[in-house]
Structure formats: structure tokens, C-alpha cells
Enzyme design. Structure first.
Site, PDB file in Angstrom:
ATOM      1  N   ASP A 277      31.358 -18.930   1.085  1.00  0.00           N
ATOM      2  CA  ASP A 277      31.050 -20.299   0.699  1.00  0.00           C
ATOM      3  C   ASP A 277      32.244 -21.207   0.984  1.00  0.00           C
ATOM      4  O   ASP A 277      33.398 -20.838   0.724  1.00  0.00           O
ATOM      5  CB  ASP A 277      30.725 -20.315  -0.803  1.00  0.00           C
ATOM      6  CG  ASP A 277      30.279 -21.668  -1.299  1.00  0.00           C
ATOM      7  OD1 ASP A 277      29.250 -22.169  -0.815  1.00  0.00           O
ATOM      8  OD2 ASP A 277      30.955 -22.219  -2.196  1.00  0.00           O
TER       9      ASP A 277
ATOM     10  N   GLU B 204      30.589 -20.338   6.022  1.00  0.00           N
ATOM     11  CA  GLU B 204      29.975 -21.665   5.959  1.00  0.00           C
ATOM     12  C   GLU B 204      31.038 -22.669   6.384  1.00  0.00           C
ATOM     13  O   GLU B 204      32.000 -22.911   5.651  1.00  0.00           O
ATOM     14  CB  GLU B 204      29.493 -21.979   4.538  1.00  0.00           C
ATOM     15  CG  GLU B 204      28.870 -23.370   4.428  1.00  0.00           C
ATOM     16  CD  GLU B 204      28.768 -23.880   2.996  1.00  0.00           C
ATOM     17  OE1 GLU B 204      27.929 -24.762   2.751  1.00  0.00           O
ATOM     18  OE2 GLU B 204      29.536 -23.418   2.131  1.00  0.00           O
TER      19      GLU B 204
END
Length: 523
Positions: A208, A266
């Protein structure tokens, strides 16, 4: 027989052309009737994922959390929140998935913790200048307010003041304080977390905010026009600091001790030279590219986005990574206009995406042709809706998926009061109904994934572009030979020569209709 991934690690590089399926844990399947999806619910539906043909799943956070950001605010990264089950449930899920030939990857959230994490509680108790505070980014403010002008991705300032006068940094919600990655304890703790899950058999991680973590020591002001999730080109020291690469190198060293494991990042990084750095041989295996998500349904724009998306990983010697949706963006049916038109265009883009070389990430429910749900303001749960306004809510793309039956909650749960309300008009879109319909969107995805795995035409890392009418494109996988044609114009077009393997819409007198795509192989 599925074709093995190619690359320097041979059979171990399974991810190079894998089809991943993102499971938004809260919204996939509820086993205990509380209206929230859980690990046992996923385990009970693995047969569906095997039928769909995916190679791997990516689980969104299921760790202990107060759920201020639905699990992305983690209080204990080496645990399972009781809302989702326990460690035994996780171990059973991994074992059963592996028995079905499905890899398991999980979310890693290294940028921040929950404000209920024991470290943050200790930092609040210890006071300014303490070792406990050094695990986070605490600073004294300026006379007129916080230490700098940084804003949160969820709206408002990125700083919160504590009772003793200092401020702490949070690039997301105030309940998500950013960690200080200059502190060796932070690095050691992430390594411990990596090994904890790798030892339990996970096959990899989705990282993330992989362009976050590192912050410039002087914390300079940002250009107020910068936005973290949009390529604005304005100066933004909050993200993509050079120090982030040392963190990914540390993660890669751990993964290299566990053969066959991988990490996908990401990355909202617009500068292509800087993006390529994340794919160096000692960093990430895969890097999400969001150009297709950000591109409207136009052949010329999509052609350019594909070209640019291929250039960076090819230059780095890594596979491309494609996605059309996830839990943070509008579903593609709604992005492409909604209604029947949106469904046609989403089906067309599914074939484009699955024809491309590299890894593909599907988001749960896209294979059903689901659009965004108009969630009432009073039912919204996304913290971004509360800080930035309901128009910024991501809840519309997070509604639980429909499995079977004719009434809400369509087999997702025994409880009709699901954590987000499900629309009654999804009765015709359930997995049960679509499995019985050879023309459904689910049937299209199943056929496409099977062909991608089984047909020899889906080989090669290069694509060659054909000449095509205005509003259209066609490319050929090389050396495999698959041809993919897309029509975004207003009229049917002739197809390139070849035998049609699959089309997103029925052909019209042998021509490809508007808002459609097709796969062909030369006879």
C-alpha cells in the site's frame, strides 16, 4: 495446463502473467451473519475463484484494527481482527487455496499504523524528544500553526496537534499516523511482519502507498496544487522521496529468502524514469500502472496509455501490471457511462486488458459487470467522505457482491443488514444467474481467462500495432500471434483477417460493433 511464468526465475516467476483477483474482504462473503465479509467466507467460496480461473488472490487488510479506514489503520500487523476470524482461519484459507492451485497475496501497509497501535500509545505518553516519539513523525509547530503546509489525502491538514503542543504527521486519516522510516526499529518491525506471514505460507504482498514511507528530513512545503493520486506535475515532497528505494530493497532481500514469493507496489508516480526505479532487480517484482484507470474510453487515448504503460517495465526488464479497477476508484461500468453502454464498454476493456502481456489484477465484482452503487450519505462508511465530502466517498465501489437468490443480500450473508446496503436491482447480476447464462459478463470473463491461460497465441512480451479506422485500434501479441481489436467509434468496423476466438459483443454481419472488442488468431 496453465503456462508457467517466464523470466530469470523460470517456474518461480509465476506472477509474470498471472491473473490476480482482489478480494475486498469486507465485501466478498460473510460466513457468520454479521453483515461483514470474513476469511471463512472467502474459504467457502474458493471453488468459485477456481472456476473463474484466477491464479492468485490479493486480500485487503484483515489485521487487528479499529477500522477507522476499514483495516488500513492497523493496530497489530501480525494478527487477525476478530471481525474477520483468527489465525487458524487464515491458515486454513491459505492451505485450501494452495490445494486448488491458487496463490495467496496479502496487503502490506508500511506507511502508517493505527493511532491505537501500542507504539503510538507509548509515543503519546512519553512526550517530546523521546525514543517512542521517534518511531513516528512528531514536530513542533510554527507560530501560526502546523510544521508545514502538507495536506492529507483524505482532505484537510496532514498534521494533528497533541495536548503537549507537538504535531504528528498523517498523510491519510488522523487515526493513521505516519511512521518514521529513518528509525531502525521501524524497519526491523516490518521485517518481522514480512517473515511472520511468509512463514505462514503467503506467496507475496501488495504494498500500500509504495511510493510513500520515506520523507525528506527538512519536511519542505508542498505546492498547494499537488494531489497525491493524480499526476499534476507540481512539487510534492510527501511522496516518491528517493529514500523509499532503500525500504523496497530491504523488503526484496527478505522475499529473496523465500523462493517463489513476490511484491507488487501501489505507485501513483507519473514520471516514467522515476517509476522505473521501483522495478530495478533488487526492488519490486510488479508495479501497478493506473494509466488505464485514468483513461477514458477512446481508442487513441487508450493506445497511448498502453504504449506508455509497457515502456517502463520493458525498460526495467519487468512485466507490466494492468488493472481497470480497485476498491479506491469508480467501477469501470460507471466510469464508461453507466447503464448498458457502460457494461458494453467494460466488457470490451476486459478483453483488451486480458490480451496484454504481463500481470492482470481484477477487482471482485467487475466480472459481474457491477457498477457503482449510489450509497445514501447516512450509510456511507468511508472516512474520506467525512473529511473531503460525500462526493469523494469510495463506498459505491465497495458494496458486497451478489452470489445467489432474488432478494438482498443475495447470498452474501444471512443478515440483510450488510455493512453497506446492496441494491435490489442486482437480482439479475448474481453469480448464480450469470453462471447459467453463456452470454453473461461472468461467462465472458471465464472464457477470456481460460483462453489466456491455455491458448498458445497468448505468448510474448511485445505487441505490434495494426493500422485501424478512426476510433479503433488493433494489436498483435508477438510472437504468440493473438490479435486484439477495439472499436470505440460509432459504427461497426471490419475485423483484421483471422478466426475469431472471442468477442465482447455479438458481431454484426461479421463486423465489430461499437463499444466492443474481439480476439482473433490467423488461420
Amino acid at each position: 495446463m496453465r503456462r508457467a511464468g517466464r523470466g530469470p526465475q523460470g517456474e518461480q516467476a509465476w506472477w509474470r502473467e498471472a491473473v490476480f483477483y482482489q478480494v475486498y474482504v469486507r465485501s466478498f462473503a460473510d460466513s457468520d451473519g454479521d453483515g461483514v465479509g470474513d476469511l471463512e467466507g472467502i474459504r467457502g467460496r474458493l471453488g468459485y475463484l477456481e472456476l473463474l480461473g484466477v491464479d492468485a488472490i490479493w486480500l485487503t487488510p484483515f489485521y487487528t484494527s479499529p477500522m477507522a479506514d476499514h483495516g488500513y489503520d492497523i493496530a497489530d500487523p501480525r494478527s487477525v481482527d476478530p471481525l474477520f476470524g483468527n489465525l487458524a482461519d487464515f491458515d486454513a484459507l491459505v492451505a485450501d487455496a494452495h490445494a486448488r492451485g491458487i496463490k495467496v497475496t496479502i496487503d502490506l501497509v508500511p506507511n502508517h499504523t493505527s493511532n491505537t497501535h501500542t507504539w503510538f500509545k507509548s509515543a503519546m505518553a512519553a512526550g517530546p524528544g523521546s525514543p517512542e516519539r521517534d518511531r513516528y513523525i512528531f514536530r513542533d509547530g510554527k507560530e501560526d500553526g502546523p510544521p508545514n503546509n502538507w495536506v492529507s489525502s483524505f482532505g484537510g491538514p496532514a498534521w494533528t496537534r497533541v495536548p503537549d503542543g507537538q504535531w504528528y504527521l498523517h498523510l491519510f486519516a488522523a487515526q493513521q499516523p505516519d511512521l518514521n522510516w529513518a528509525n531502525p526499529e521501524v524497519r526491523a518491525d516490518l521485517e518481522r511482519t514480512l517473515r511472520f506471514w511468509l512463514d505462514r505460507g503467503v506467496d507475496g504482498f501488495r504494498i500500500d502507498v509504495a511510493h510513500g514511507m520515506a520523507k525528506p528530513a527538512e519536511l519542505p512545503d508542498m505546492d498547494p496544487r499537488a494531489q497525491p493520486m493524480v499526476a499534476t506535475g507540481f512539487y510534492d515532497p510527501r511522496f516518491d522521496n528517493d529514500g523509499v528505494h532503500e525500504i523496497h530493497q530491504m523488503i526484496r532481500k527478505v522475499l529473496d529468502e523465500y523462493p517463489g514469493t513476490m511484491a507488487a507496489g501501489e505507485l501513483w508516480v507519473s514520471d516514467e524514469e522515476r517509476l522505473a526505479k521501483y522495478l530495478r532487480p533488487d526492488e519490486l517484482h510488479l508495479a501497478f500502472n493506473f494509466k488505464l484507470v485514468l483513461t477514458h474510453f477512446d481508442a487513441d487515448a487508450l493506445h497511448a496509455a498502453i504504449e506508455r504503460s509497457l515502456a517502463v517495465p520493458q525498460a526495467a526488464g519487468a512485466p507490466a501490471t494492468w488493472t481497470l479497477s480497485n476498491h479506491d476508484v469508480w467501477r469501470q461500468v460507471s466510469r464508461y457511462g453507466g447503464g448498458e453502454q457502460g457494461v458494453r464498454r467494460a466488457r470490451a476493456m476486459a478483453l483488451v486488458e486480458l490480451a496484454l502481456p504481463g500481470a492482470v489484477y481484477l477487482y471482485n465484482g467487475e466480472e459481474l459487470g457491477l457498477g457503482n452503487v449510489d450509497v445514501p450519505v447516512e450509510a456511507m462508511a468511508d472516512p474520506r467522505a467525512k473529511t473531503a465530502g460525500p462526493q469523494h466517498s469510495r463506498d459505491g465501489a465497495r458494496v458486497p457482491i451478489p452470489w445467489e437468490g432474488d432478494v438482498v443480500p443475495f447470498g452474501f450473508s444471512r443478515n440483510a443488514r450488510t455493512w453497506l446496503p446492496m441494491p435490489a436491482d442486482w437480482a439479475g447480476l448474481t453469480i448464480e444467474k450469470q453462471l447459467e447464462d453463456p452470454d453473461s459478463t461472468l461467462s465472458l470473463y471465464r472464457q477470456a481467462v481460460e483462453l489466456r491461460h491455455e491458448h498458445a497465441a497468448f505468448s510474448g512480451d511485445e505487441i505490434e500495432w495494426y493500422g485501424a479506422p478512426a476510433g479503433c485500434f488493433a494489436f498483435r501479441r508477438s510472437p504468440g500471434g493473438l490479435i486484439c481489436a477495439l472499436n470505440t467509434s460509432a459504427a461497426p468496423i471490419p475485423l483484421p483477417p483471422g478466426n475469431v476466438l472471442l468477442s465482447s459483443s455479438p458481431l454484426v454481419d461479421g463486423k465489430l460493433p461499437p463499444d466492443s472488442s474481439a480476439w482473433l488468431v490467423k488461420s
